[in-house]
Write an enzyme that holds these catalytic residues in place. Structure first.
Site, PDB file in Angstrom:
ATOM      1  N   VAL A 128       0.808  -1.221   0.000  1.00 57.32           N
ATOM      2  CA  VAL A 128       0.000   0.000   0.000  1.00 57.32           C
ATOM      3  C   VAL A 128       0.838   1.268   0.000  1.00 57.32           C
ATOM      4  O   VAL A 128       0.298   2.358  -0.204  1.00 57.32           O
ATOM      5  CB  VAL A 128      -0.983   0.025   1.188  1.00 57.32           C
ATOM      6  CG1 VAL A 128      -2.048  -1.046   1.046  1.00 57.32           C
ATOM      7  CG2 VAL A 128      -0.248  -0.090   2.515  1.00 57.32           C
ATOM      8  N   ASN A 179      -6.640  -1.156   7.291  1.00 56.29           N
ATOM      9  CA  ASN A 179      -6.074  -1.875   8.424  1.00 56.29           C
ATOM     10  C   ASN A 179      -4.556  -1.993   8.371  1.00 56.29           C
ATOM     11  O   ASN A 179      -3.917  -2.111   9.419  1.00 56.29           O
ATOM     12  CB  ASN A 179      -6.688  -3.285   8.501  1.00 56.29           C
ATOM     13  CG  ASN A 179      -5.954  -4.171   9.484  1.00 56.29           C
ATOM     14  OD1 ASN A 179      -6.045  -3.999  10.696  1.00 56.29           O
ATOM     15  ND2 ASN A 179      -5.185  -5.128   8.955  1.00 56.29           N
ATOM     16  N   SER A 185      -5.325   3.138  16.890  1.00 54.07           N
ATOM     17  CA  SER A 185      -4.725   2.539  18.083  1.00 54.07           C
ATOM     18  C   SER A 185      -5.030   3.404  19.290  1.00 54.07           C
ATOM     19  O   SER A 185      -5.310   4.613  19.153  1.00 54.07           O
ATOM     20  CB  SER A 185      -3.205   2.438  17.902  1.00 54.07           C
ATOM     21  OG  SER A 185      -2.564   2.072  19.114  1.00 54.07           O
ATOM     22  N   TYR A 214       5.074   6.019  15.738  1.00 54.91           N
ATOM     23  CA  TYR A 214       3.821   5.252  15.693  1.00 54.91           C
ATOM     24  C   TYR A 214       2.683   6.058  16.308  1.00 54.91           C
ATOM     25  O   TYR A 214       1.591   6.137  15.738  1.00 54.91           O
ATOM     26  CB  TYR A 214       4.013   3.928  16.426  1.00 54.91           C
ATOM     27  CG  TYR A 214       2.797   3.033  16.428  1.00 54.91           C
ATOM     28  CD1 TYR A 214       2.419   2.353  15.279  1.00 54.91           C
ATOM     29  CD2 TYR A 214       2.032   2.866  17.580  1.00 54.91           C
ATOM     30  CE1 TYR A 214       1.315   1.522  15.273  1.00 54.91           C
ATOM     31  CE2 TYR A 214       0.927   2.025  17.588  1.00 54.91           C
ATOM     32  CZ  TYR A 214       0.566   1.372  16.432  1.00 54.91           C
ATOM     33  OH  TYR A 214      -0.543   0.553  16.422  1.00 54.91           O
ATOM     34  N   SER A 268       1.620   8.805  14.003  1.00 53.46           N
ATOM     35  CA  SER A 268       0.879   8.301  12.834  1.00 53.46           C
ATOM     36  C   SER A 268      -0.567   7.982  13.189  1.00 53.46           C
ATOM     37  O   SER A 268      -1.485   8.243  12.405  1.00 53.46           O
ATOM     38  CB  SER A 268       1.573   7.068  12.258  1.00 53.46           C
ATOM     39  OG  SER A 268       1.402   5.922  13.083  1.00 53.46           O
ATOM     40  N   LYS A 269      -0.793   7.428  14.372  1.00 53.66           N
ATOM     41  CA  LYS A 269      -2.149   7.050  14.759  1.00 53.66           C
ATOM     42  C   LYS A 269      -2.972   8.268  15.188  1.00 53.66           C
ATOM     43  O   LYS A 269      -4.191   8.309  14.961  1.00 53.66           O
ATOM     44  CB  LYS A 269      -2.109   6.005  15.868  1.00 53.66           C
ATOM     45  CG  LYS A 269      -1.535   4.663  15.410  1.00 53.66           C
ATOM     46  CD  LYS A 269      -2.291   4.085  14.215  1.00 53.66           C
ATOM     47  CE  LYS A 269      -1.818   2.694  13.858  1.00 53.66           C
ATOM     48  NZ  LYS A 269      -2.581   2.089  12.727  1.00 53.66           N
TER      49      LYS A 269
END
Length: 260
Positions: free
Chosen positions: A67, A93, A144, A157, A160-161
């Site tokens: 992706v 996802n 998340s 991380y 990004s979430k």
């Protein structure tokens, strides 16, 4: 929970939450598009979906794709429309995790995490939206608890979430008038392979799961099917018809906890 004649595209469906969601939705009659990088795992998930499928459910379309590659994202949409002629549900996802603080996280790692966890979702959603408008479909983003709460040591991380949660809210407002709902699920620690792929060895991972007894109010990590059930709920236009722009914690209460 009926997904008969609904075309559902799931990225990252070769393992973990994506695979569990695919298998669950197959039992509800969904016409699935399974997307992932690991072809062997994808084919195993496809076999499970075929075995679990409701009578009359079409065979899934299985696409090996990355992706983060623009050409692959375009191909995902093109192949979906070629086989099924429409798209009803997009489940974003696919994601990766990496450890590191502001002192340790290189730009290379930051770019890798942001490209997978945010840029690819932006691109795929952008291409999918015209087709979702036609079907008055919906989008479920897999975020998340790290998007809701701050945690040290997984900086890129978390960023990004958090970005994905804001993307969820903004696109929900933009698409509401066109009858397309956009929501997110925000899992806590779920027993999958993502943490090992992010760099944990087996000993560290087992200690991490043990610690979940203290970090999650319900005293344990979560299971894939618990997240899959929530995704199915948000993807169903009858059961969740008045929900959009939501970030739903599936985290055993972790988002509500504060150290004492």
């Amino acid at each position: 929970m009926d997904f008969k004649d609904k075309v559902v595209l799931i990225t990252g469906s070769s393992s973990g939450i994506g695979a569990g969601t695919a298998e669950l939705l197959s039992t509800f009659g969904a016409s699935l598009v399974l997307v992932g990088r690991n072809l062997d795992n994808l084919q195993k998930v496809e076999e499970k979906c075929i075995k679990a499928a409701a009578p009359g459910t079409p065979k899934p379309l299985t696409l090996q794709a990355d992706v983060t590659l623009e050409a692959d994202v375009t191909r995902i949409i093109d192949e979906t429309l070629k086989k099924f002629q429409k798209l009803d549900v997009l489940i974003n996802n696919a994601g990766i995790i990496g450890v590191g603080s502001i002192e340790q996280t290189s730009l290379e790692q930051y770019d890798s995490i942001m490209n997978t966890n945010m840029r690819s979702i932006y691109h795929l959603t952008m291409l999918a939206v015209p087709h979702l408008i036609k079907t008055q479909g919906c989008i479920v983003n897999v975020s998340s608890v790290n998007g809701i709460r701050a945690f040290a040591g997984v900086l890129a991380y978390c960023v990004s979430k958090a970005a994905l949660d804001q993307f969820t809210r903004c696109t929900a407002l933009e698409l509401a008038a066109k009858k397309v709902r956009v929501n997110a699920v925000n899992p806590g620690v779920i027993v999958t392979e993502i943490h090992k792929r992010g760099g944990m060895d087996e000993q560290a991972y087992q200690a991490f799961l043990e610690k979940c007894k203290q970090t999650h109010a319900l005293g344990r990590p979560g299971k894939v099917d618990e997240v899959a059930q929530a995704i199915a709920f948000l993807a169903n236009n009858e059961l969740s018809s008045f929900i959009t722009g939501a970030s739903l914690p599936i985290d055993g209460g972790r988002h509500a906890m504060c150290p004492r």
